[in-house]
Write a protein that holds these residues in place. Structure first.
Motif, PDB file in Angstrom:
ATOM      1  N   GLU A   1       5.945  -4.123 -67.988  1.00  5.32           N
ATOM      2  CA  GLU A   1       4.538  -4.341 -67.668  1.00  5.32           C
ATOM      3  C   GLU A   1       4.349  -5.358 -66.552  1.00  5.32           C
ATOM      4  OE1 GLU A   1       1.775  -2.902 -68.953  1.00  5.32           O
ATOM      5  OE2 GLU A   1       2.957  -1.561 -70.212  1.00  5.32           O
ATOM      6  N   LEU A   2       5.235  -6.341 -66.468  1.00  2.00           N
ATOM      7  CA  LEU A   2       5.113  -7.375 -65.444  1.00  2.00           C
ATOM      8  C   LEU A   2       6.477  -8.000 -65.211  1.00  2.00           C
ATOM      9  CD1 LEU A   2       2.450  -9.858 -64.592  1.00  2.00           C
ATOM     10  CD2 LEU A   2       4.586 -10.887 -65.390  1.00  2.00           C
ATOM     11  N   ALA A   3       6.807  -8.243 -63.942  1.00  3.33           N
ATOM     12  CA  ALA A   3       8.065  -8.891 -63.574  1.00  3.33           C
ATOM     13  C   ALA A   3       7.760 -10.090 -62.689  1.00  3.33           C
ATOM     14  CB  ALA A   3       8.987  -7.917 -62.844  1.00  3.33           C
ATOM     15  N   ARG A   4       8.518 -11.177 -62.901  1.00  2.00           N
ATOM     16  CA  ARG A   4       8.274 -12.407 -62.140  1.00  2.00           C
ATOM     17  C   ARG A   4       9.514 -13.290 -62.248  1.00  2.00           C
ATOM     18  NH1 ARG A   4       2.753 -14.563 -63.552  1.00  2.00           N
ATOM     19  NH2 ARG A   4       2.176 -13.227 -61.791  1.00  2.00           N
ATOM     20  N   MET A   5       9.637 -14.240 -61.350  1.00  2.00           N
ATOM     21  CA  MET A   5      10.705 -15.231 -61.423  1.00  2.00           C
ATOM     22  C   MET A   5      10.271 -16.370 -62.331  1.00  2.00           C
ATOM     23  SD  MET A   5      12.466 -17.407 -58.318  1.00  2.00           S
ATOM     24  CE  MET A   5      11.301 -18.798 -58.434  1.00  2.00           C
ATOM     25  N   SER A   6      11.232 -16.978 -63.018  1.00  2.61           N
ATOM     26  CA  SER A   6      10.955 -18.145 -63.859  1.00  2.61           C
ATOM     27  C   SER A   6      11.394 -19.418 -63.159  1.00  2.61           C
ATOM     28  CB  SER A   6      11.695 -18.020 -65.197  1.00  2.61           C
ATOM     29  OG  SER A   6      11.513 -19.188 -65.985  1.00  2.61           O
ATOM     30  N   GLY A   7      10.614 -20.477 -63.312  1.00  2.00           N
ATOM     31  CA  GLY A   7      10.992 -21.781 -62.761  1.00  2.00           C
ATOM     32  C   GLY A   7      11.258 -21.721 -61.278  1.00  2.00           C
ATOM     33  N   SER A   8      12.329 -22.393 -60.861  1.00  2.00           N
ATOM     34  CA  SER A   8      12.713 -22.381 -59.450  1.00  2.00           C
ATOM     35  C   SER A   8      13.788 -21.336 -59.170  1.00  2.00           C
ATOM     36  CB  SER A   8      13.212 -23.773 -59.037  1.00  2.00           C
ATOM     37  OG  SER A   8      14.311 -24.165 -59.839  1.00  2.00           O
ATOM     38  N   GLY A   9      14.045 -20.461 -60.161  1.00  4.72           N
ATOM     39  CA  GLY A   9      14.970 -19.357 -59.962  1.00  4.72           C
ATOM     40  C   GLY A   9      16.410 -19.731 -60.267  1.00  4.72           C
ATOM     41  N   ALA A  10      17.291 -18.735 -60.220  1.00  2.17           N
ATOM     42  CA  ALA A  10      17.020 -17.407 -59.727  1.00  2.17           C
ATOM     43  C   ALA A  10      16.772 -16.395 -60.842  1.00  2.17           C
ATOM     44  CB  ALA A  10      18.226 -16.930 -58.895  1.00  2.17           C
ATOM     45  N   THR A  11      16.638 -16.837 -62.101  1.00  2.14           N
ATOM     46  CA  THR A  11      16.387 -15.911 -63.196  1.00  2.14           C
ATOM     47  C   THR A  11      14.991 -15.335 -63.119  1.00  2.14           C
ATOM     48  OG1 THR A  11      17.900 -17.145 -64.620  1.00  2.14           O
ATOM     49  CG2 THR A  11      16.398 -15.613 -65.697  1.00  2.14           C
TER      50      THR A  11
ATOM     51  N   VAL B   1       4.355 -21.529 -70.678  1.00  2.85           N
ATOM     52  CA  VAL B   1       5.771 -21.470 -71.025  1.00  2.85           C
ATOM     53  C   VAL B   1       5.962 -20.753 -72.356  1.00  2.85           C
ATOM     54  CG1 VAL B   1       7.780 -22.877 -71.616  1.00  2.85           C
ATOM     55  CG2 VAL B   1       6.299 -23.566 -69.753  1.00  2.85           C
ATOM     56  N   ALA B   2       7.003 -19.919 -72.405  1.00  2.74           N
ATOM     57  CA  ALA B   2       7.370 -19.247 -73.654  1.00  2.74           C
ATOM     58  C   ALA B   2       8.859 -19.449 -73.910  1.00  2.74           C
ATOM     59  CB  ALA B   2       7.055 -17.758 -73.557  1.00  2.74           C
TER      60      ALA B   2
ATOM     61  N   ALA C   1      15.916 -20.333 -74.303  1.00  5.73           N
ATOM     62  CA  ALA C   1      15.565 -20.399 -72.886  1.00  5.73           C
ATOM     63  C   ALA C   1      14.085 -20.731 -72.737  1.00  5.73           C
ATOM     64  CB  ALA C   1      15.866 -19.059 -72.212  1.00  5.73           C
ATOM     65  N   LYS C   2      13.769 -21.495 -71.719  1.00  5.79           N
ATOM     66  CA  LYS C   2      12.375 -21.818 -71.402  1.00  5.79           C
ATOM     67  C   LYS C   2      11.952 -20.936 -70.217  1.00  5.79           C
ATOM     68  CE  LYS C   2      11.573 -25.182 -68.639  1.00  5.79           C
ATOM     69  NZ  LYS C   2      10.934 -24.418 -67.531  1.00  5.79           N
ATOM     70  N   VAL C   3      10.998 -20.065 -70.456  1.00  3.36           N
ATOM     71  CA  VAL C   3      10.561 -19.136 -69.416  1.00  3.36           C
ATOM     72  C   VAL C   3       9.159 -19.513 -68.954  1.00  3.36           C
ATOM     73  CG1 VAL C   3      10.038 -16.732 -68.865  1.00  3.36           C
ATOM     74  CG2 VAL C   3      11.994 -17.276 -70.327  1.00  3.36           C
ATOM     75  N   ASN C   4       9.023 -19.738 -67.648  1.00  2.00           N
ATOM     76  CA  ASN C   4       7.704 -19.984 -67.060  1.00  2.00           C
ATOM     77  C   ASN C   4       7.042 -18.642 -66.775  1.00  2.00           C
ATOM     78  OD1 ASN C   4       9.715 -22.244 -65.785  1.00  2.00           O
ATOM     79  ND2 ASN C   4       7.722 -23.129 -66.262  1.00  2.00           N
ATOM     80  N   LEU C   5       6.144 -18.226 -67.660  1.00  2.00           N
ATOM     81  CA  LEU C   5       5.433 -16.968 -67.436  1.00  2.00           C
ATOM     82  C   LEU C   5       4.538 -17.064 -66.210  1.00  2.00           C
ATOM     83  CD1 LEU C   5       4.454 -16.105 -71.129  1.00  2.00           C
ATOM     84  CD2 LEU C   5       6.415 -15.252 -69.804  1.00  2.00           C
ATOM     85  N   ALA C   6       4.022 -18.240 -65.949  1.00  2.00           N
ATOM     86  CA  ALA C   6       3.264 -18.544 -64.728  1.00  2.00           C
ATOM     87  C   ALA C   6       3.551 -19.994 -64.387  1.00  2.00           C
ATOM     88  CB  ALA C   6       1.774 -18.320 -64.936  1.00  2.00           C
TER      89      ALA C   6
END
Length: 293
Positions: free
Chosen positions: A251-261, A39-40, A16-21
């Motif tokens: 420690e931190l929660a955020r949405m990745s990409g355009s969602g909804a993950t 990206v991670a 999976a490609k996760v956009n941390l920011a």
């Protein structure tokens, strides 16, 4: 031409490609948005296998295989295989390509792009033909803006429309929990709902992130500019983020990409327990956990 020998199936995890920011920094005249993203690629993903067969065949399996719309010939992994052969100047091989779809489709974590990039890597190994880096980058980009970054599943910084790549700082040994409410979000609608498209780029990146706390502190100064418009279109995103943020081990929660993950960063030893807790409270959500790197 003699193909590389292969005694059994070649198998890779299409991470999976996760956009941390993800900062949206502009928009080109042709309508494509410009981004700046860290990206991670966690150890969570689909499975792609390539093995000799009597003829060319693509097999789709796994919990999300039924969500891949359209005929098999339109699948991105088959397009990647065909275009690799065109670029390499070879005939289509007699192989079976098996895609085990474990990641939700169109969920903001680049599943299809990673599947395509993994197929390109497998084809290089299978044929023994390794394309020049620039040619492979152009081939990947022809399949989609997120495919080039997935060719090298390691921390990267994506700029431009996603095609300008550079190595990102090393990430700490930590865990990640991915959560998707199993609700689709339209990427074009998310971008259309953006209020501001000329946001600042990422803050200055350090040489490396030594600890989870250091990574979380840096990311606190960043954003996903698509999160607010996506949550406006899909309220379940807000519910997922609330559930992640309610767990003190994250420690931190955020949405990745355009969602909804969405994702939550945590100590590696806590990831599985957090996944279990979320599953117990939200059995209808897709939830996965693993090491961040």
């Amino acid at each position: 031409m003699v193909l590389a020998s292969m005694s059994g199936p070649r198998v890779e995890l299409a991470r999976a490609k996760v956009n941390l920011a993800l900062h949206v920094t502009g928009r080109r005249p042709d309508g494509y948005h410009l981004i700046d993203s860290l990206v991670a690629f966690p150890q969570i993903g689909d499975r792609v296998a390539l093995e000799p067969a009597p003829g060319l065949d693509v097999k789709l399996e796994g919990p999300f295989a039924r969500d891949l719309a359209g005929p098999t010939d339109d699948n991105l992994v088959l397009k990647a295989l065909r275009r690799f052969c065109e670029k390499a100047g070879i005939a289509l091989p007699d192989v079976q390509l098996t895609l085990t779809k474990r990641l939700p489709v169109a969920s903001g974590i680049g599943g299809g792009s990673s599947d395509a990039a993994t197929t390109l890597r497998l084809m290089e190994d299978f044929t023994g033909i390794y394309l020049p880096e620039d040619d492979m980058h152009a081939l990947a980009l022809s399949l989609g803006a997120d495919v080039p970054v997935c060719l090298f599943p390691e921390p990267q910084r994506m700029c431009g429309i996603g095609d300008e790549l550079s190595t990102a700082p090393a990430l700490p040994a930590c865990g990640i929990v991915l959560v998707n409410p199993k609700v689709g979000v339209s990427t074009p609608e998310v971008f259309a709902a953006l209020d501001k498209r000329d946001n600042a780029a990422l803050p200055l990146l350090p040489e490396r992130f030594e600890t989870l706390a250091q990574l979380a502190a840096y990311l606190e100064g960043c954003r996903n500019d698509l999160q607010a418009p996506a949550a406006g279109l899909c309220p379940q995103i807000g519910s997922v983020l609330t559930a992640l943020e309610a767990d003190g081990r994250i420690e931190l929660a955020r949405m990745s990409g355009s969602g909804a993950t969405c994702f939550g960063l945590c100590e590696r030893s806590n990831a599985m327990d957090i996944e279990r807790s979320l599953r117990a409270d939200h059995p209808d959500w897709w939830i996965a956990s693993g090491p961040l790197t």
